[in-house]
Write a protein that holds these residues in place. Structure first.
Motif, PDB file in Angstrom:
ATOM      1  N   ARG A   1     -82.175  -2.994  25.521  1.00 24.39           N
ATOM      2  CA  ARG A   1     -81.326  -1.900  26.017  1.00 24.39           C
ATOM      3  C   ARG A   1     -81.311  -0.772  24.981  1.00 24.39           C
ATOM      4  O   ARG A   1     -81.316  -1.005  23.774  1.00 24.39           O
ATOM      5  CB  ARG A   1     -79.912  -2.411  26.263  1.00 24.39           C
ATOM      6  CG  ARG A   1     -78.989  -1.433  26.980  1.00 24.39           C
ATOM      7  CD  ARG A   1     -77.794  -2.184  27.551  1.00 24.39           C
ATOM      8  NE  ARG A   1     -76.885  -1.262  28.229  1.00 24.39           N
ATOM      9  CZ  ARG A   1     -75.691  -0.918  27.763  1.00 24.39           C
ATOM     10  NH1 ARG A   1     -75.252  -1.412  26.617  1.00 24.39           N
ATOM     11  NH2 ARG A   1     -74.929  -0.090  28.443  1.00 24.39           N
ATOM     12  N   LEU A   2     -81.259   0.453  25.472  1.00 24.08           N
ATOM     13  CA  LEU A   2     -81.186   1.634  24.606  1.00 24.08           C
ATOM     14  C   LEU A   2     -80.036   2.508  25.076  1.00 24.08           C
ATOM     15  O   LEU A   2     -79.996   2.927  26.239  1.00 24.08           O
ATOM     16  CB  LEU A   2     -82.503   2.418  24.655  1.00 24.08           C
ATOM     17  CG  LEU A   2     -82.517   3.782  23.976  1.00 24.08           C
ATOM     18  CD1 LEU A   2     -82.245   3.673  22.490  1.00 24.08           C
ATOM     19  CD2 LEU A   2     -83.850   4.490  24.224  1.00 24.08           C
ATOM     20  N   VAL A   3     -79.090   2.770  24.171  1.00 24.32           N
ATOM     21  CA  VAL A   3     -77.961   3.660  24.448  1.00 24.32           C
ATOM     22  C   VAL A   3     -78.068   4.817  23.460  1.00 24.32           C
ATOM     23  O   VAL A   3     -77.855   4.643  22.258  1.00 24.32           O
ATOM     24  CB  VAL A   3     -76.610   2.935  24.305  1.00 24.32           C
ATOM     25  CG1 VAL A   3     -75.457   3.895  24.608  1.00 24.32           C
ATOM     26  CG2 VAL A   3     -76.553   1.722  25.225  1.00 24.32           C
ATOM     27  N   VAL A   4     -78.411   6.002  23.957  1.00 26.13           N
ATOM     28  CA  VAL A   4     -78.724   7.121  23.071  1.00 26.13           C
ATOM     29  C   VAL A   4     -77.512   7.554  22.246  1.00 26.13           C
ATOM     30  O   VAL A   4     -77.664   8.006  21.111  1.00 26.13           O
ATOM     31  CB  VAL A   4     -79.283   8.309  23.899  1.00 26.13           C
ATOM     32  CG1 VAL A   4     -79.453   9.564  23.056  1.00 26.13           C
ATOM     33  CG2 VAL A   4     -80.617   7.912  24.513  1.00 26.13           C
ATOM     34  N   SER A   5     -76.312   7.384  22.779  1.00 25.66           N
ATOM     35  CA  SER A   5     -75.112   7.781  22.026  1.00 25.66           C
ATOM     36  C   SER A   5     -74.827   6.862  20.854  1.00 25.66           C
ATOM     37  O   SER A   5     -74.003   7.167  19.997  1.00 25.66           O
ATOM     38  CB  SER A   5     -73.899   7.817  22.950  1.00 25.66           C
ATOM     39  OG  SER A   5     -73.624   6.520  23.470  1.00 25.66           O
ATOM     40  N   GLN A   6     -75.539   5.698  20.787  1.00 27.62           N
ATOM     41  CA  GLN A   6     -75.297   4.731  19.712  1.00 27.62           C
ATOM     42  C   GLN A   6     -76.529   4.493  18.851  1.00 27.62           C
ATOM     43  O   GLN A   6     -76.407   4.060  17.706  1.00 27.62           O
ATOM     44  CB  GLN A   6     -74.838   3.398  20.315  1.00 27.62           C
ATOM     45  CG  GLN A   6     -73.564   3.494  21.138  1.00 27.62           C
ATOM     46  CD  GLN A   6     -73.244   2.207  21.872  1.00 27.62           C
ATOM     47  OE1 GLN A   6     -73.873   1.165  21.640  1.00 27.62           O
ATOM     48  NE2 GLN A   6     -72.267   2.258  22.777  1.00 27.62           N
ATOM     49  N   SER A   7     -77.710   4.758  19.398  1.00 27.53           N
ATOM     50  CA  SER A   7     -78.953   4.432  18.697  1.00 27.53           C
ATOM     51  C   SER A   7     -79.507   5.663  17.992  1.00 27.53           C
ATOM     52  O   SER A   7     -79.510   6.763  18.555  1.00 27.53           O
ATOM     53  CB  SER A   7     -79.995   3.901  19.677  1.00 27.53           C
ATOM     54  OG  SER A   7     -79.500   2.787  20.375  1.00 27.53           O
ATOM     55  N   PRO A   8     -80.017   5.508  16.772  1.00 22.11           N
ATOM     56  CA  PRO A   8     -80.588   6.665  16.075  1.00 22.11           C
ATOM     57  C   PRO A   8     -82.008   6.956  16.535  1.00 22.11           C
ATOM     58  O   PRO A   8     -82.791   6.046  16.825  1.00 22.11           O
ATOM     59  CB  PRO A   8     -80.588   6.216  14.612  1.00 22.11           C
ATOM     60  CG  PRO A   8     -80.728   4.720  14.683  1.00 22.11           C
ATOM     61  CD  PRO A   8     -79.995   4.297  15.923  1.00 22.11           C
ATOM     62  N   SER A   9     -82.333   8.228  16.621  1.00 24.93           N
ATOM     63  CA  SER A   9     -83.726   8.615  16.802  1.00 24.93           C
ATOM     64  C   SER A   9     -84.438   8.418  15.466  1.00 24.93           C
ATOM     65  O   SER A   9     -83.946   8.838  14.408  1.00 24.93           O
ATOM     66  CB  SER A   9     -83.831  10.075  17.250  1.00 24.93           C
ATOM     67  OG  SER A   9     -85.170  10.512  17.208  1.00 24.93           O
ATOM     68  N   LEU A  10     -85.613   7.806  15.515  1.00 17.88           N
ATOM     69  CA  LEU A  10     -86.371   7.510  14.299  1.00 17.88           C
ATOM     70  C   LEU A  10     -87.380   8.601  13.970  1.00 17.88           C
ATOM     71  O   LEU A  10     -87.994   8.577  12.913  1.00 17.88           O
ATOM     72  CB  LEU A  10     -87.092   6.168  14.464  1.00 17.88           C
ATOM     73  CG  LEU A  10     -86.203   4.982  14.863  1.00 17.88           C
ATOM     74  CD1 LEU A  10     -87.048   3.742  15.121  1.00 17.88           C
ATOM     75  CD2 LEU A  10     -85.150   4.710  13.791  1.00 17.88           C
ATOM     76  N   GLY A  11     -87.551   9.557  14.872  1.00 16.75           N
ATOM     77  CA  GLY A  11     -88.521  10.624  14.651  1.00 16.75           C
ATOM     78  C   GLY A  11     -88.636  11.469  15.901  1.00 16.75           C
ATOM     79  O   GLY A  11     -87.801  11.407  16.798  1.00 16.75           O
ATOM     80  N   GLY A  12     -89.674  12.288  15.956  1.00 18.73           N
ATOM     81  CA  GLY A  12     -89.823  13.234  17.049  1.00 18.73           C
ATOM     82  C   GLY A  12     -89.229  14.574  16.660  1.00 18.73           C
ATOM     83  O   GLY A  12     -89.438  15.048  15.535  1.00 18.73           O
ATOM     84  N   ASP A  13     -88.431  15.157  17.537  1.00 15.64           N
ATOM     85  CA  ASP A  13     -87.853  16.474  17.269  1.00 15.64           C
ATOM     86  C   ASP A  13     -86.526  16.402  16.537  1.00 15.64           C
ATOM     87  O   ASP A  13     -85.982  17.442  16.135  1.00 15.64           O
ATOM     88  CB  ASP A  13     -87.673  17.244  18.579  1.00 15.64           C
ATOM     89  CG  ASP A  13     -89.009  17.644  19.191  1.00 15.64           C
ATOM     90  OD1 ASP A  13     -89.902  18.033  18.423  1.00 15.64           O
ATOM     91  OD2 ASP A  13     -89.158  17.566  20.424  1.00 15.64           O
ATOM     92  N   TYR A  14     -85.969  15.224  16.372  1.00 21.08           N
ATOM     93  CA  TYR A  14     -84.697  15.073  15.652  1.00 21.08           C
ATOM     94  C   TYR A  14     -84.577  13.632  15.195  1.00 21.08           C
ATOM     95  O   TYR A  14     -85.259  12.736  15.701  1.00 21.08           O
ATOM     96  CB  TYR A  14     -83.510  15.451  16.548  1.00 21.08           C
ATOM     97  CG  TYR A  14     -83.420  14.629  17.820  1.00 21.08           C
ATOM     98  CD1 TYR A  14     -82.563  13.532  17.912  1.00 21.08           C
ATOM     99  CD2 TYR A  14     -84.206  14.940  18.927  1.00 21.08           C
ATOM    100  CE1 TYR A  14     -82.493  12.774  19.070  1.00 21.08           C
ATOM    101  CE2 TYR A  14     -84.141  14.194  20.085  1.00 21.08           C
ATOM    102  CZ  TYR A  14     -83.281  13.108  20.159  1.00 21.08           C
ATOM    103  OH  TYR A  14     -83.226  12.359  21.301  1.00 21.08           O
TER     104      TYR A  14
END
Length: 453
Positions: free
Chosen positions: A96-109
């Protein structure tokens, strides 16, 4: 160095299955796909239809345990321009992936940024850089944003992995029932946005800076939030002067009086919100026009800028610019932050804010690279305090640049200058800037509701 993982081009082009993708990513260290789900992946963004300033909750389910994925957003504007963004994530142990809780590891932010995909939307590589994401038709149609979750980690300029799930969302600038009325009344031009409902509503005038023309997106959103808002151009539109020559406050006074008399506007006073050059105009309006009782100055100056301002027998000269102070970066972006004359060397240009009887809200970014709006606000507050005034409030945001817009607005590091035709640095850090926009938007509305009844 962060690995950018994507499936081999031939496998991608000829539709390789999940087994081939797993084989292609095996042995790439900790950044590969640790597990791939055999079931359907579900991507949800709620609400799927929302006002453009509302937050989204983005989640994905059905992924493999700790699976590496890339979330992408794409927008094709109604002018045909493509904007895109991406964030690299890893699912939890339950897939499961919850964007409000999981950090982005790369990309644009990077880091936890619930709205990071929308905040970092920028022109696709084939588009002209530094474009502003905008909607030409604000009422009657939404901005469509396509979200997709892809297998593996990839960037904006690399081939994305296998698409696992998609969702299209709608972002609206106008609520149902909102009315937009084009205005040609006496000397004034523009558009007035009337909120849905019977009213009457608090009246507000919306001003921007030296871009010129009619800019409506903020006025439309403010009307959706309950303010009868007049988007007021003052040059570069219809029969107004094409360039910013000397300005006369009587034009703005005429707009204030028109709004006060409008049957959908309640009194007794009118508010004004202005950005950049519009910010010092907002300060001049609350200083010289008693009908204006609330003024929001965003990234503005406490002195008159760019061109002289006249009102009856009064004249405020403008601060001058020293183009010799322009700094050109290695990438060709102009830094204008040191070019504006210090108001202390031209005291006649300083707006006599101590005469203002209404309330003032200063909103500034501490990394403003157009000019030092934080310093200008502090000088204005010193002047108010010296004269026994406490009718002000300051919102000051670290890591924030010049263009503090509603939270629907993606971060822009630079813009194309109208005069130079070259990119000009705006300042700020993407995520800090966009968090500031979100906070300021709520507090601006609170301020206006308080002082406009």
């Amino acid at each position: 160095m962060m690995l950018r993982l994507q499936p081999p081009p031939l496998l991608w082009l000829f539709g390789a299955g999940r087994a081939a993708l797993r084989a292609a990513t095996r042995g790439r260290g900790g950044l590969g796909v640790r597990s791939v789900s055999d079931g359907p992946v579900k991507l949800t963004a709620t609400p799927s239809k929302s006002l453009a300033d509302e937050p989204l909750d983005i989640q994905a389910e059905g992924l493999g345990a700790e699976q590496a994925v890339t979330l992408r957003a794409q927008v094709v504007t109604d002018q045909g321009q493509l904007f895109a963004s991406c964030g690299q994530y890893r699912a939890d142990g339950a897939g499961r992936l919850v964007v409000s809780q999981s950090p982005s590891l790369g990309g644009d932010y990077e880091g936890v940024a619930p709205m990071g995909l929308l905040w970092t939307l920028s022109p696709a590589p084939m588009e002209q850089p530094y474009l502003k994401l905008s909607q030409a038709h604000l009422t009657g149609s939404p901005m469509y944003i396509d979200l997709c979750v892809h297998s593996g980690h990839s960037g904006k300029t690399t081939i994305p992995g296998q698409p696992l799930a998609k969702q299209r969302i709608e972002r609206w600038y106008s609520k149902p029932g909102l009315r937009r009325i084009r205005l040609r009344e006496g000397n004034i031009r523009g558009s007035i946005f009337i909120p849905p409902g019977d009213g009457p509503f608090p009246g507000l005038i919306d001003l921007f800076g030296d871009e010129g023309g009619l800019i409506e997106f903020r006025a439309c959103l403010l009307a959706s939030r309950g303010f009868a808002t007049l988007a007021l151009p003052y040059f570069g539109f219809e029969d107004l002067p094409m360039t910013m020559t000397d300005l006369h406050l009587e034009y703005f006074e005429e707009a204030v009086n028109y709004l006060k008399k409008h049957p959908k506007v309640k009194g007794p006073g009118i508010g004004v919100i202005g950005s950049s050059k519009g910010g010092d105009l907002a300060l001049s309006m609350i200083t010289f026009l008693p009908q204006v009782v609330a003024s929001v100055c965003i990234s503005g100056c406490h002195a008159n800028t760019i061109t002289d301002l006249h009102y009856k027998d009064m004249r405020l000269p403008s601060l001058s610019y020293n183009v010799d102070r322009i700094i050109v970066s290695d990438s060709g972006i102009l830094d204008m932050s040191k070019t504006l004359e210090n108001p202390s060397t031209n005291k006649g240009s300083i707006i006599p804010l101590e005469k203002a009887e209404g309330h003032i809200l200063f909103v500034v970014g501490e990394d403003d690279k157009i000019w030092d709006s934080k310093f200008f606000a502090s000088e204005a507050i010193k002047r108010l305090k010296k004269n026994g005034k406490d009718n002000y409030k300051l919102l000051s945001y670290p890591g924030t640049g010049h263009c503090i817009d509603p939270p629907c607005s993606p971060f822009r590091p630079a813009k194309i200058d109208r005069l130079f035709g070259l990119p000009v640095l705006l300042g700020g850090e993407a995520i800090k800037h966009c968090y500031a926009q979100q906070d300021a938007w709520e507090k601006i509305q609170e301020f206006l509701r308080l002082h406009l009844g």
